[in-house]
Motif scaffolding. Structure first.
Motif, PDB file in Angstrom:
ATOM      1  N   PHE A   3       0.832  -1.202   0.000  1.00 49.61           N
ATOM      2  CA  PHE A   3       0.000   0.000   0.000  1.00 49.61           C
ATOM      3  C   PHE A   3       0.869   1.254   0.000  1.00 49.61           C
ATOM      4  CE2 PHE A   3      -2.993   3.125   1.614  1.00 49.61           C
ATOM      5  CZ  PHE A   3      -4.173   2.771   0.978  1.00 49.61           C
ATOM      6  N   GLU A  90     -13.016  -0.099  -0.928  1.00 53.20           N
ATOM      7  CA  GLU A  90     -11.680  -0.583  -1.262  1.00 53.20           C
ATOM      8  C   GLU A  90     -10.998   0.362  -2.226  1.00 53.20           C
ATOM      9  OE1 GLU A  90     -12.443  -4.518  -2.883  1.00 53.20           O
ATOM     10  OE2 GLU A  90     -12.305  -3.763  -4.918  1.00 53.20           O
ATOM     11  N   PHE A 112      -6.820  -3.329  -1.925  1.00 54.53           N
ATOM     12  CA  PHE A 112      -6.843  -3.249  -0.466  1.00 54.53           C
ATOM     13  C   PHE A 112      -8.258  -2.898  -0.037  1.00 54.53           C
ATOM     14  CE2 PHE A 112      -2.611  -2.393  -1.917  1.00 54.53           C
ATOM     15  CZ  PHE A 112      -1.821  -3.115  -1.055  1.00 54.53           C
ATOM     16  N   ARG A 113      -8.788  -3.671   0.869  1.00 47.20           N
ATOM     17  CA  ARG A 113     -10.136  -3.420   1.395  1.00 47.20           C
ATOM     18  C   ARG A 113     -10.034  -2.612   2.676  1.00 47.20           C
ATOM     19  NH1 ARG A 113     -13.328  -8.609  -0.553  1.00 47.20           N
ATOM     20  NH2 ARG A 113     -13.470  -7.918  -2.713  1.00 47.20           N
ATOM     21  N   HIS A 114     -10.954  -1.675   2.799  1.00 46.59           N
ATOM     22  CA  HIS A 114     -10.952  -0.799   3.968  1.00 46.59           C
ATOM     23  C   HIS A 114     -11.734  -1.445   5.101  1.00 46.59           C
ATOM     24  CE1 HIS A 114     -12.071   2.847   6.340  1.00 46.59           C
ATOM     25  NE2 HIS A 114     -10.785   3.022   6.161  1.00 46.59           N
ATOM     26  N   THR A 120      -8.168   0.683   8.947  1.00 48.19           N
ATOM     27  CA  THR A 120      -6.963   0.184   8.282  1.00 48.19           C
ATOM     28  C   THR A 120      -7.301  -0.443   6.935  1.00 48.19           C
ATOM     29  OG1 THR A 120      -7.151  -1.970   9.382  1.00 48.19           O
ATOM     30  CG2 THR A 120      -5.827  -0.279  10.495  1.00 48.19           C
ATOM     31  N   TRP A 121      -6.258  -0.713   6.186  1.00 49.60           N
ATOM     32  CA  TRP A 121      -6.371  -1.345   4.873  1.00 49.60           C
ATOM     33  C   TRP A 121      -5.849  -2.765   4.962  1.00 49.60           C
ATOM     34  CZ3 TRP A 121      -9.001   1.081   1.211  1.00 49.60           C
ATOM     35  CH2 TRP A 121      -9.126   2.465   1.302  1.00 49.60           C
TER      36      TRP A 121
END
Length: 154
Positions: A3, A90, A112-114, A120-121
Motif C-alpha cells: 500500500f 476498497e 486493499f479493502r478498507h 486500516t487497509w
C-alpha cells in the motif's frame, strides 16, 4: 505490491468516475452497488495528455492508477435526488513497471479493502494468481495497453 507504494494517491487527479450497471464489480459493497473514482499519478496524467492509451502507444513505466470505491448513499439535503459516496469499500491500484511485472505485460495489480472498524487497509488477493486474474480481464483492452478507462473530457 504494498500500500505504501501508492502514498499520496488521494491527491492524484481524477481520470474519470465509474459506476457499474450491475451489482457485480463493486468489491465487497452491499447492495445497491458502488461509486468509483479512477485517479492517476502525474506520470499517468501526462500519458493521457500524450494520447495514451487510444494512440496505441504503451503507458510509460512509473505510471500509476487508483480506483477508489465507495458504497452508494442517498443524500437527503438537496431539493433533488442525488447519490453520493457512502462508506469507503476498497482501493485498487495498477502500476506500470516492465521489469517487475513481465508476466502481466508490465502491469502490477493490487487491491486493499478498507476495514471501517479499525480504519486500516487489508490486502485482498495478494498472491501471484490475483495479478493474473486481474490481467486476464484487462487483456480485453490489450490495444489500449490494458487500460480500460479513458480520460474524461473536461
Amino acid at each position: 505490491i504494498s500500500f505504501s507504494e501508492f502514498k499520496g494517491y488521494e491527491t492524484w487527479q481524477v481520470i474519470a468516475p465509474s459506476q457499474p450497471d450491475n451489482e457485480g464489480g463493486c468489491g465487497s459493497a452491499p447492495a445497491p452497488g458502488c461509486i468509483k473514482a479512477i485517479l492517476g499519478n502525474p506520470m499517468m496524467i501526462r500519458a493521457y495528455s500524450d494520447g495514451i492509451p487510444t494512440n496505441g502507444k504503451a503507458v510509460p513505466d512509473g505510471a500509476m492508477m487508483a480506483k477508489v470505491e465507495w458504497a452508494k448513499k442517498r443524500e437527503p439535503g438537496p431539493p433533488y435526488a442525488v447519490t453520493v459516496p457512502g462508506p469507503l469499500i476498497e482501493v485498487s491500484f495498477m502500476v506500470k513497471d516492465s521489469k517487475r511485472f513481465p508476466g502481466t505485460n508490465g502491469w502490477g495489480y493490487a487491491t486493499f479493502r478498507h476495514d471501517a472498524e479499525s480504519g486500516t487497509w487489508k490486502p485482498f488477493g495478494d498472491d501471484p494468481a490475483f495479478a493474473n486474474t486481474c490481467h486476464a480481464c484487462h487483456t480485453r483492452v490489450k490495444a489500449r495497453d490494458f487500460v480500460f478507462t479513458g480520460y474524461g473530457h473536461r
